[in-house]
Motif scaffolding. Structure first.
Motif, PDB file in Angstrom:
ATOM      1  N   ASP A  28      11.574 -16.699  -4.753  1.00 15.10           N
ATOM      2  CA  ASP A  28      12.457 -15.680  -5.324  1.00 15.10           C
ATOM      3  C   ASP A  28      13.350 -16.301  -6.374  1.00 15.10           C
ATOM      4  O   ASP A  28      13.861 -17.406  -6.200  1.00 15.10           O
ATOM      5  CB  ASP A  28      13.342 -15.062  -4.229  1.00 15.10           C
ATOM      6  N   ALA A  29      13.549 -15.578  -7.468  1.00 15.03           N
ATOM      7  CA  ALA A  29      14.421 -16.078  -8.508  1.00 15.03           C
ATOM      8  C   ALA A  29      15.860 -16.005  -8.029  1.00 15.03           C
ATOM      9  O   ALA A  29      16.254 -15.096  -7.298  1.00 15.03           O
ATOM     10  CB  ALA A  29      14.246 -15.237  -9.761  1.00 15.03           C
ATOM     11  N   GLY A  30      16.648 -16.973  -8.464  1.00 11.09           N
ATOM     12  CA  GLY A  30      18.061 -16.957  -8.139  1.00 11.09           C
ATOM     13  C   GLY A  30      18.803 -16.097  -9.138  1.00 11.09           C
ATOM     14  O   GLY A  30      18.209 -15.314  -9.887  1.00 11.09           O
ATOM     15  N   VAL A  31      20.116 -16.239  -9.180  1.00 12.74           N
ATOM     16  CA  VAL A  31      20.937 -15.518 -10.139  1.00 12.74           C
ATOM     17  C   VAL A  31      20.712 -16.122 -11.523  1.00 12.74           C
ATOM     18  O   VAL A  31      20.800 -17.346 -11.681  1.00 12.74           O
ATOM     19  CB  VAL A  31      22.424 -15.623  -9.753  1.00 12.74           C
ATOM     20  N   THR A  32      20.390 -15.292 -12.475  1.00 12.82           N
ATOM     21  CA  THR A  32      20.152 -15.792 -13.826  1.00 12.82           C
ATOM     22  C   THR A  32      21.211 -15.255 -14.778  1.00 12.82           C
ATOM     23  O   THR A  32      21.587 -14.077 -14.705  1.00 12.82           O
ATOM     24  CB  THR A  32      18.756 -15.411 -14.344  1.00 12.82           C
TER      25      THR A  32
ATOM     26  N   ALA B 189      28.143 -14.289  -9.747  1.00 11.02           N
ATOM     27  CA  ALA B 189      27.714 -14.497  -8.364  1.00 11.02           C
ATOM     28  C   ALA B 189      27.216 -13.178  -7.790  1.00 11.02           C
ATOM     29  O   ALA B 189      27.814 -12.126  -8.032  1.00 11.02           O
ATOM     30  CB  ALA B 189      28.866 -15.026  -7.513  1.00 11.02           C
ATOM     31  N   SER B 190      26.126 -13.233  -7.054  1.00 12.11           N
ATOM     32  CA  SER B 190      25.652 -12.021  -6.390  1.00 12.11           C
ATOM     33  C   SER B 190      25.675 -12.216  -4.883  1.00 12.11           C
ATOM     34  O   SER B 190      25.610 -13.344  -4.382  1.00 12.11           O
ATOM     35  CB  SER B 190      24.250 -11.632  -6.859  1.00 12.11           C
ATOM     36  N   SER B 191      25.789 -11.122  -4.175  1.00 12.43           N
ATOM     37  CA  SER B 191      25.793 -11.172  -2.713  1.00 12.43           C
ATOM     38  C   SER B 191      25.248  -9.862  -2.175  1.00 12.43           C
ATOM     39  O   SER B 191      25.187  -8.862  -2.885  1.00 12.43           O
ATOM     40  CB  SER B 191      27.199 -11.453  -2.173  1.00 12.43           C
ATOM     41  N   ARG B 192      24.877  -9.902  -0.899  1.00 12.46           N
ATOM     42  CA  ARG B 192      24.272  -8.706  -0.281  1.00 12.46           C
ATOM     43  C   ARG B 192      25.288  -7.591  -0.119  1.00 12.46           C
ATOM     44  O   ARG B 192      24.967  -6.417  -0.251  1.00 12.46           O
ATOM     45  CB  ARG B 192      23.696  -9.078   1.081  1.00 12.46           C
ATOM     46  N   ARG B 193      26.511  -7.980   0.202  1.00  8.68           N
ATOM     47  CA  ARG B 193      27.555  -6.990   0.372  1.00  8.68           C
ATOM     48  C   ARG B 193      28.827  -7.538  -0.256  1.00  8.68           C
ATOM     49  O   ARG B 193      28.822  -8.644  -0.803  1.00  8.68           O
ATOM     50  CB  ARG B 193      27.752  -6.663   1.856  1.00  8.68           C
ATOM     51  N   THR B 194      29.907  -6.805  -0.141  1.00  8.80           N
ATOM     52  CA  THR B 194      31.105  -7.202  -0.877  1.00  8.80           C
ATOM     53  C   THR B 194      31.940  -8.245  -0.161  1.00  8.80           C
ATOM     54  O   THR B 194      32.761  -8.915  -0.782  1.00  8.80           O
ATOM     55  CB  THR B 194      31.992  -5.981  -1.153  1.00  8.80           C
ATOM     56  N   GLN B 195      31.799  -8.392   1.140  1.00  4.50           N
ATOM     57  CA  GLN B 195      32.691  -9.289   1.858  1.00  4.50           C
ATOM     58  C   GLN B 195      31.979  -9.996   3.007  1.00  4.50           C
ATOM     59  O   GLN B 195      30.884  -9.614   3.390  1.00  4.50           O
ATOM     60  CB  GLN B 195      33.865  -8.501   2.417  1.00  4.50           C
ATOM     61  N   ASP B 196      32.614 -11.028   3.500  1.00  4.06           N
ATOM     62  CA  ASP B 196      32.148 -11.733   4.685  1.00  4.06           C
ATOM     63  C   ASP B 196      30.714 -12.207   4.535  1.00  4.06           C
ATOM     64  O   ASP B 196      29.889 -12.078   5.444  1.00  4.06           O
ATOM     65  CB  ASP B 196      32.272 -10.829   5.922  1.00  4.06           C
ATOM     66  N   THR B 197      30.409 -12.719   3.372  1.00  2.00           N
ATOM     67  CA  THR B 197      29.049 -13.156   3.120  1.00  2.00           C
ATOM     68  C   THR B 197      29.045 -14.221   2.033  1.00  2.00           C
ATOM     69  O   THR B 197      29.964 -14.300   1.230  1.00  2.00           O
ATOM     70  CB  THR B 197      28.164 -11.967   2.701  1.00  2.00           C
ATOM     71  N   GLU B 198      28.001 -15.046   2.037  1.00  2.00           N
ATOM     72  CA  GLU B 198      27.936 -16.092   1.029  1.00  2.00           C
ATOM     73  C   GLU B 198      27.659 -15.496  -0.346  1.00  2.00           C
ATOM     74  O   GLU B 198      27.032 -14.442  -0.470  1.00  2.00           O
ATOM     75  CB  GLU B 198      26.830 -17.079   1.388  1.00  2.00           C
ATOM     76  N   ALA B 199      28.151 -16.185  -1.347  1.00  3.52           N
ATOM     77  CA  ALA B 199      27.920 -15.792  -2.733  1.00  3.52           C
ATOM     78  C   ALA B 199      26.938 -16.776  -3.360  1.00  3.52           C
ATOM     79  O   ALA B 199      27.022 -17.983  -3.131  1.00  3.52           O
ATOM     80  CB  ALA B 199      29.231 -15.776  -3.515  1.00  3.52           C
ATOM     81  N   PHE B 200      25.997 -16.239  -4.115  1.00  3.72           N
ATOM     82  CA  PHE B 200      25.012 -17.059  -4.819  1.00  3.72           C
ATOM     83  C   PHE B 200      25.379 -17.055  -6.300  1.00  3.72           C
ATOM     84  O   PHE B 200      25.408 -15.995  -6.929  1.00  3.72           O
ATOM     85  CB  PHE B 200      23.606 -16.483  -4.627  1.00  3.72           C
TER      86      PHE B 200
ATOM     87  N   PRO C  85      21.242 -10.365 -10.832  1.00  5.11           N
ATOM     88  CA  PRO C  85      21.462 -10.843  -9.463  1.00  5.11           C
ATOM     89  C   PRO C  85      20.142 -11.113  -8.743  1.00  5.11           C
ATOM     90  O   PRO C  85      19.069 -10.755  -9.235  1.00  5.11           O
ATOM     91  CB  PRO C  85      22.206  -9.673  -8.805  1.00  5.11           C
ATOM     92  N   ILE C  86      20.251 -11.698  -7.585  1.00  2.77           N
ATOM     93  CA  ILE C  86      19.093 -11.891  -6.725  1.00  2.77           C
ATOM     94  C   ILE C  86      18.593 -10.516  -6.289  1.00  2.77           C
ATOM     95  O   ILE C  86      19.387  -9.612  -6.012  1.00  2.77           O
ATOM     96  CB  ILE C  86      19.473 -12.753  -5.508  1.00  2.77           C
ATOM     97  N   SER C  87      17.268 -10.382  -6.226  1.00  2.00           N
ATOM     98  CA  SER C  87      16.689  -9.099  -5.836  1.00  2.00           C
ATOM     99  C   SER C  87      17.235  -8.655  -4.483  1.00  2.00           C
ATOM    100  O   SER C  87      17.244  -9.423  -3.511  1.00  2.00           O
ATOM    101  CB  SER C  87      15.166  -9.247  -5.764  1.00  2.00           C
ATOM    102  N   GLY C  88      17.692  -7.421  -4.438  1.00  2.00           N
ATOM    103  CA  GLY C  88      18.228  -6.886  -3.187  1.00  2.00           C
ATOM    104  C   GLY C  88      19.740  -7.009  -3.060  1.00  2.00           C
ATOM    105  O   GLY C  88      20.338  -6.395  -2.183  1.00  2.00           O
ATOM    106  N   HIS C  89      20.347  -7.810  -3.925  1.00  2.00           N
ATOM    107  CA  HIS C  89      21.801  -7.947  -3.902  1.00  2.00           C
ATOM    108  C   HIS C  89      22.425  -6.855  -4.763  1.00  2.00           C
ATOM    109  O   HIS C  89      22.067  -6.681  -5.916  1.00  2.00           O
ATOM    110  CB  HIS C  89      22.224  -9.316  -4.438  1.00  2.00           C
TER     111      HIS C  89
END
Lengths: 113, 113
Positions: free
Chosen positions: A1-5, A92-103, A25-29
């Motif tokens: 999977d491609a990262g954040v570009t 930075a992209s993430s799955r949700r807005t909080q309590d999660t790692e940022a890529f 962003p990462i796909s799905g983020h």
């Protein structure tokens, strides 16, 4: 999977000009955040977008604006560039807005001359 | 507003030793705290997230502690290697559970062979 570009990787602008930086962003983020990092400092929060809506804004002037598109990609615009805007701009992209790692992407190095 | 302090002086240690980095914050205690690694000219890379109800978290040679009484997090790298040389950033939520991260200025670790 491609990262954040991010694009472009490097940019040189003149004072007073305008610049647009892009982020995929990462796909799905669905959440995208923008940060400014000056040399020797930690990243400073500029904007957060989630589902195309602005969810947060840092302490930056109105010259800074951003938006998120239906495919969750994002653009950061800076108008009337100042020498002090020279920095590494990180997305930075993430799955949700909080309590999660940022890529993070590799950043766009903006130099204002 | 929330502030984060990391030791701005570079940390130099010998290969094989344990590196310990400190992150202190003011005001309220965040719901979670994160650590990132950043190499020169690159975006930060997520390492660990620790929540307020977790005293300690481990991942391979990494260990993070979170003391909400002292308002401090410690980041340990055991059996350090020259490849661990980088800047390490501490980050926490700007205000309660908004997902807007604020970062410390980072501590540069240099592991000598």
């Amino acid at each position: 999977d491609a990262g954040v570009t991010q694009s472009p990787t490097h940019l040189i602008k003149t004072r007073g000009q305008q610049v647009t930086l892009r982020c995929s962003p990462i796909s799905g983020h669905k959440s995208v955040s923008w940060y400014q990092q000056v040399l020797g400092q930690g990243p400073q929060f500029i904007f957060q977008y989630y589902e195309k809506e602005e969810r947060g804004r840092g302490n930056f002037p109105d010259r800074f604006s951003a938006r998120q598109f239906p495919n969750y990609s994002s653009e950061l615009n800076v108008n009337a560039l100042l020498l002090g805007d020279s920095a590494l701009y990180l997305c930075a992209s993430s799955r949700r807005t909080q309590d999660t790692e940022a890529f993070f992407g590799q950043g766009t190095r903006l130099t204002v001359v | 507003s929330q502030k984060i302090e990391q030791n701005s002086e570079a940390l130099n240690i010998q290969e094989g030793k344990t590196a310990t980095l400190t992150c202190n914050y003011t005001n309220y205690s965040p719901a979670y705290l994160q650590w990132y690694r950043q190499d020169p000219g690159r975006g930060p890379v997520f390492l660990l997230l620790i929540r307020e109800n977790e005293k300690e978290k481990r991942k391979e040679r990494l260990k993070v502690t979170f003391d909400t009484t002292l308002k401090q997090s410690l980041f340990h790298i055991t059996a350090s290697q020259p490849a661990d040389s980088a800047t390490y950033l501490c980050a926490l939520d700007y205000s309660s559970n908004t997902g807007k991260l604020i970062f410390g200025q980072g501590t540069t670790l240099q592991v000598k062979p």
